[in-house]
Design an enzyme around this catalytic site. Structure first.
Site, mmCIF file in Angstrom:
data_model
loop_
_atom_site.group_PDB
_atom_site.id
_atom_site.type_symbol
_atom_site.label_atom_id
_atom_site.label_comp_id
_atom_site.label_asym_id
_atom_site.label_seq_id
_atom_site.Cartn_x
_atom_site.Cartn_y
_atom_site.Cartn_z
ATOM 1 C CB SER A 26 3.667 5.856 25.123
ATOM 2 O OG SER A 26 4.237 4.978 24.553
ATOM 3 N NE ARG A 30 3.409 8.158 29.640
ATOM 4 C CZ ARG A 30 3.610 7.057 29.169
ATOM 5 N NH1 ARG A 30 2.912 6.385 28.300
ATOM 6 N NH2 ARG A 30 4.797 6.221 29.818
ATOM 7 C CG ASP A 52 -3.614 -1.278 23.957
ATOM 8 O OD1 ASP A 52 -4.583 -2.217 23.926
ATOM 9 O OD2 ASP A 52 -2.495 -1.491 24.356
ATOM 10 C CG ASN A 98 -3.085 -7.655 26.702
ATOM 11 O OD1 ASN A 98 -2.600 -7.539 27.751
ATOM 12 N ND2 ASN A 98 -2.544 -8.310 25.696
ATOM 13 N N GLY A 100 -2.201 -2.062 29.243
ATOM 14 C CA GLY A 100 -1.298 -1.886 30.316
ATOM 15 C C GLY A 100 -1.486 -0.459 30.651
ATOM 16 N NE ARG A 128 0.739 -6.590 30.026
ATOM 17 C CZ ARG A 128 0.309 -5.566 29.207
ATOM 18 N NH1 ARG A 128 -0.617 -5.654 28.431
ATOM 19 N NH2 ARG A 128 1.214 -4.644 29.215
ATOM 20 C CB SER A 179 6.308 -2.422 34.232
ATOM 21 O OG SER A 179 5.583 -1.594 33.602
ATOM 22 C CB SER A 209 11.261 1.831 29.792
ATOM 23 O OG SER A 209 11.234 0.378 29.706
ATOM 24 C CG ASP A 332 11.434 -0.449 19.989
ATOM 25 O OD1 ASP A 332 12.008 -1.708 20.417
ATOM 26 O OD2 ASP A 332 10.573 -0.376 20.585
ATOM 27 C CD GLU A 360 7.390 -6.632 19.986
ATOM 28 O OE1 GLU A 360 8.607 -6.626 20.264
ATOM 29 O OE2 GLU A 360 6.631 -5.835 19.846
ATOM 30 N NE ARG A 363 11.724 -6.548 17.644
ATOM 31 C CZ ARG A 363 11.323 -5.590 18.120
ATOM 32 N NH1 ARG A 363 12.162 -4.469 18.836
ATOM 33 N NH2 ARG A 363 10.099 -5.389 17.872
ATOM 34 C CG HIS A 407 5.505 -4.274 15.446
ATOM 35 N ND1 HIS A 407 5.493 -3.142 15.741
ATOM 36 C CD2 HIS A 407 6.278 -4.939 16.644
ATOM 37 C CE1 HIS A 407 5.970 -2.902 16.948
ATOM 38 N NE2 HIS A 407 6.575 -4.418 17.600
ATOM 39 N NE ARG A 408 9.252 -1.167 17.087
ATOM 40 C CZ ARG A 408 8.408 -0.285 16.796
ATOM 41 N NH1 ARG A 408 8.409 0.018 15.524
ATOM 42 N NH2 ARG A 408 7.946 0.314 17.542
ATOM 43 C CE LYS A 435 2.603 -5.719 20.476
ATOM 44 N NZ LYS A 435 3.831 -5.798 21.244
#
Ligand code: DC
Length: 680
Positions: A26, A30, A52, A98, A100, A128, A179, A209, A332, A360, A363, A407-408, A435
Site C-alpha cells: 500500500s 502510493r 503491482d 490486477n 487496484g 473489479r 473500497s 478500512s 489480519d 481469502e 478464516r 498466505h496468512r 501474495k
C-alpha cells in the site's frame, strides 16, 4: 520460494538475528504516484518488488516520468509536477495488470490533468468495480467512458484541448463502503487542482478500512499536503496545496508481515548466546494499522522495544499469557495471535473478527479446524475464536496444515513448529505466501534454528551411474530441501589439485587435503563454481570422475571435506548423495537409501548420456571403467562404498527415474507422523 506441494518444518528450537521484511504494498504504490505528481526527484528506498509495483512503474514511464531503478529496492523518480510542471504524456495506453492500487489513483489523477488515456488490466481487473470513483469524477466534470461493462475497467479518459473545466465549489461525494481506494484516489488526485479554494470530499455511507486512509493522509503530509478531516467523513484539502517532494523517502516494511516475526521473538528462546529478533524496516512509529499488533503481543508477554525503523522482540513471560482482545483494529495480524495462543497458559479469546469470514478464505473456520488438528480446543463463534492450547506436551499432535490458498494461514501456522512435543509441522501449498511475502520461509529459516539432529537428512548412496544424483536432486526439489552432491566435492578437489600442478598420488595427500579444506567451491542451482570459474562441465568428464575416485581414497582429503558437508544440513532439510553419506557423514539420518543398478545397465545409461551430448563412447570401455571405479571405491580403506546397516536397498535397473523418486518419497512419507499421503 517453496513451490513444493508441501513443506515439512522440523521441530524448531530457537531463533535469533535480524530480518529484513518486504516493503508494504500500500505504501509503495502510493509513494510512487505521489513522487510522480511532485516536481523534482524523489529517491524511494526499500520499494516492494511485486507485480503491482511493476505495473505502476511502467505506467509512470509511459506517462513521461523518468524512472531510474537503481536496484536493491532503490528507485529514483523524476516527477512531472502536475499542473505546476509538465503534464503527463498523452495520448497513452496504460496496462494496470490486477493492481487496484495503481488503477484507481491513476484514473483520478489523469482525469483531472486532462489529455487522453486508455486504462485496462487483466480480465480480473475488468471485474473489479470502479463505478463509484468514476461517478465522483464525473460530478466534477471529468470525461470518462467505459470501454467494456458499465462500472468496470477498461476506461477511456478524454478531454479536448486544454484542461477540464472542473466544478470544485461543491463537496465531492464518494461512497466509502465498497473500497477505501476510491477515497484514497481522490485524496491523492485533488491536491493537483486545489488552487484558489479548499476542496471538500464527503464520504457517503460508512468508511471501511480506515487504517488505509490513515496511510494515505500520512503520506500526503510527507509530500506537503495537509488534509484535515472531521470524524473520517469529511475531508478538506486546503487551497494552495502543492506537492512537494521530500527528496528521499523510505517505504516501511509490511507491518502485517512483521507480526510473524514479532510472535517468533515472543515464542523462541535465543540461539548461540544471541537473544531476540530484530526486525528492520518498520518501527513503533509506523503509519500502518497492523503495527498495533505490538500491543497485543506485549499483552501476551513479548518484550518489545523499537525505534523509528526497527523493532526488537524477545521472550518475556513464558508461557505466554492468555488474553481476551477485540481485534477489529488488526484483523489480519490477529490470526497470528490465534497461533500464539497455543503457547499461552489458559484460554485466549479473540473477538470482533467477523470480517475473517470474507477474506481469502473463511478464516474463522480455517483457523478453528487447523488449530484443532494440532491438539488445541477451539470454540468458533460467529465473530469470535476461543483457543485453549493442548494441556500437556503429550497432547500436541503432528498436523498437516491445510492453507486454503491463504498466505496468512501458511505463515502463522509455521510458528506451531516450536511445539514442546518436538513434532514437525507440515504446511500444505507453501507457495501461497507469495501474495505478500514470497520469501517468507527463507526469512524464517535465516533466523530460526532446529537442534541439528532435528534437521532431516535423506542419504542416497551407491555406485557411480546408479542414477542417485538425478534421483537425489529430484527428491530434494520435491521436498524443498537442500541438496548435497558430495561426489562433486571430490571432483572439484581433484580438479583444483590438477590445476595447481599437484600429482594425485598418496605422497601429496597432505597438500591435496589442504586444498580441500579451503576449497572455494560454490553451488548455485545446477552450476558449480571453483573461485571465479564455472566448472560444472569440466568436473563431469570421465577423467575427472577417475581423478575424483583417486583423491577420495586419501583419508586426509576425506577428513578435510567433512565440515563442508555437515554445513549443508540446514533447514528445512537435506538430501545428500554420495558413497558414505549414510555410513560416515550423516550416520544418524532418518532415511538411508542404497541405490544400485546392474553394471550393464549403468554402462548403458552412461553411454546414452555421452552420445546425447555428441561425445563418442564405447560401451565396453565404459563398463570396464565403471567396474574399475567401483572396485576402487569399495576396496579403499577410508570410508569404502558400502550400504549402511540400516539402509534400504533400491535396485533401479528396471525402474525409470520417476519411479525411483516415487519409491524414495514413499519411504520418506512412511517416516513422517502425518496422516495424509501427500508425498507426491
Ligand atoms: O558420485 P560421483 O561419480 O560424482 O563421485 C566421484 C568420485 O568421488 C567417486 O568415484 C567416489 C568419490 N566419492 C566418495 O568417495 N565419497 C562420496 N561421498 C562421493 C564421491
Amino acid at each position: 520460494m517453496f513451490a513444493t506441494p508441501f513443506l515439512d518444518l522440523p521441530p524448531l528450537a530457537g531463533a535469533a538475528g535480524s530480518v529484513q521484511l518486504p516493503g508494504s504494498k500500500s505504501i509503495s504504490n502510493r509513494v510512487l504516484l505521489l513522487a510522480a505528481l511532485s516536481q523534482g526527484q524523489t529517491e524511494v528506498h526499500d520499494l516492494l518488488a511485486s507485480d503491482d509495483t511493476r505495473v505502476m512503474l511502467d505506467a509512470l514511464r509511459e506517462l513521461g516520468c523518468t524512472v531510474d531503478e537503481a536496484g536493491n529496492g532503490l528507485v529514483r523518480i523524476t516527477g512531472l509536477g502536475g499542473l505546476n510542471g509538465t503534464l503527463p504524456r498523452s495520448p497513452a495506453r496504460l496496462f494496470m495488470g490486477n493492481a487496484g492500487t495503481a488503477m484507481r489513483p491513476l484514473t483520478a489523477a489523469l482525469a483531472l490533468l486532462g489529455g487522453e488515456y486508455q486504462l485496462s488490466g487483466v480480465p480480473r481487473m475488468h471485474e473489479r468495480p470502479i463505478g463509484d470513483l468514476v461517478d465522483a469524477l464525473r460530478q466534477l466534470g471529468c470525461h470518462i467512458d467505459y470501454l467494456g461493462n458499465d462500472g468496470y475497467p477498461p476506461l477511456h479518459i478524454a478531454h479536448g484541448a486544454g484542461l477540464p473545466q472542473l466544478r470544485l465549489q461543491e463537496p465531492i461525494r464518494v461512497r466509502g463502503d465498497v473500497s477505501s481506494q476510491f477515497l484514497t484516489a481522490l485524496l491523492m488526485a485533488l491536491p493537483l487542482v486545489a488552487r484558489e479554494q479548499d476542496i471538500v470530499i464527503e464520504v457517503v455511507g460508512e468508511l471501511i478500512s480506515r487504517p488505509y486512509i490513515h496511510i494515505t493522509l500520512e503520506l500526503l503530509a510527507r509530500f506537503g499536503i495537509a488534509v484535515r478531516h472531521d470524524a473520517w467523513q469529511r475531508f478538506t484539502i486546503p487551497a494552495g496545496s502543492r506537492y512537494q517532494s521530500p527528496g528521499s523517502i523510505h517505504v516501511e516494511a509490511d507491518a502485517s508481515s512483521a507480526s510473524y516475526f514479532i510472535a517468533l521473538g515472543a515464542i523462541a528462546t535465543g540461539v548461540n548466546g544471541q537473544n531476540g529478533i530484530k526486525i528492520e524496516g518498520v518501527g513503533l512509529d509506523s503509519i500502518q494499522g497492523d503495527i498495533r499488533f505490538v500491543e497485543a503481543a506485549r499483552a501476551m508477554g513479548a518484550q518489545i522495544t523499537g525505534g523509528p525503523n526497527w523493532l526488537h522482540i524477545a521472550r518475556g513471560s513464558w508461557p505466554l499469557k492468555a488474553i481476551e482482545l477485540d481485534c477489529n483494529h488488526i484483523p489480519d495480524a490477529a490470526m497470528t495471535l490465534a497461533v500464539m495462543a497455543l503457547y499461552a497458559e489458559g484460554t485466549t479469546t479473540l473477538t470482533n473478527i467477523a470480517s475473517w469470514r470474507v477474506k481469502e478464505t473463511d478464516r474463522l473456520a480455517a483457523m478453528a479446524i487447523e488449530l484443532r488438528k494440532l491438539g488445541a480446543s477451539v470454540e468458533e463463534g460467529a465473530d469470535y475464536l476461543r483457543v485453549t492450547p493442548p494441556a500437556t506436551a503429550r497432547d500436541w499432535r503432528a498436523a498437516s496444515i491445510h492453507t486454503y490458498d491463504d498466505h496468512r494461514v501458511a505463515m502463522c501456522f509455521s510458528l506451531a513448529a516450536f511445539n514442546p512435543a518436538r513434532l514437525p509441522v507440515r504446511i500444505e501449498d507453501p507457495k501461497c505466501v507469495a501474495k505478500t511475502f514470497p520469501d517468507y520461509f527463507e526469512a524464517l529459516f535465516q533466523v530460526a534454528q532446529a537442534d541439528s539432529g532435528h534437521v532431516p537428512v535423506i542419504c542416497i548412496d551407491g555406485p557411480t551411474a546408479s542414477g542417485k544424483g538425478t534421483v537425489a536432486a529430484e527428491v530434494a526439489a520435491r521436498l524443498g530441501y537442500h541438496f548435497l552432491d558430495s561426489g562433486a566435492l571430490y571432483r572439484v578437489t581433484a580438479l583444483a589439485a590438477v590445476q595447481a600442478g599437484i600429482n594425485l598420488s598418496a605422497e601429496n595427500e597432505a597438500a591435496i587435503a589442504q586444498l580441500a579444506r579451503t576449497l572455494p567451491v560454490r553451488f548455485e542451482g545446477s552450476q558449480i563454481w571453483l573461485g571465479d570459474a564455472d566448472v560444472s562441465e569440466a568436473i563431469r568428464t570421465e577423467e575427472a570422475g577417475m581423478n575424483a575416485s583417486r583423491v577420495s581414497a586419501l583419508p586426509l582429503v576425506r577428513k578435510a571435506l567433512i565440515a563442508l558437508q555437515h554445513g549443508f544440513r540446514r533447514l528445512p532439510g537435506l538430501v545428500a548423495d554420495g558413497r558414505d553419506m549414510g555410513t560416515v557423514i550423516f550416520p544418524g539420518a532418518p532415511l538411508k537409501v542404497f541405490m544400485t543398478a546392474s553394471a550393464a545397465c549403468r554402462a548403458d545409461r552412461r553411454y546414452k548420456q555421452l552420445i546425447s551430448k555428441g561425445l563418442s563412447a564405447n560401451i565396453f570401455d565404459l563398463r570396464a571403467d565403471l567396474e574399475a571405479r567401483d572396485a576402487r571405491d569399495q576396496n579403499r580403506s577410508a570410508a569404502p562404498l558400502k550400504a549402511a546397516q540400516d539402509a534400504l536397498a533400491l535396485d533401479n535397473s528396471t525402474l525409470t527415474i520417476d519411479e525411483t523418486v516415487s519409491q524414495v518419497l514413499v519411504w520418506w512419507q512412511e517416516h513422517q507422523p502425518f496422516a495424509t499421503a501427500a508425498a507426491g
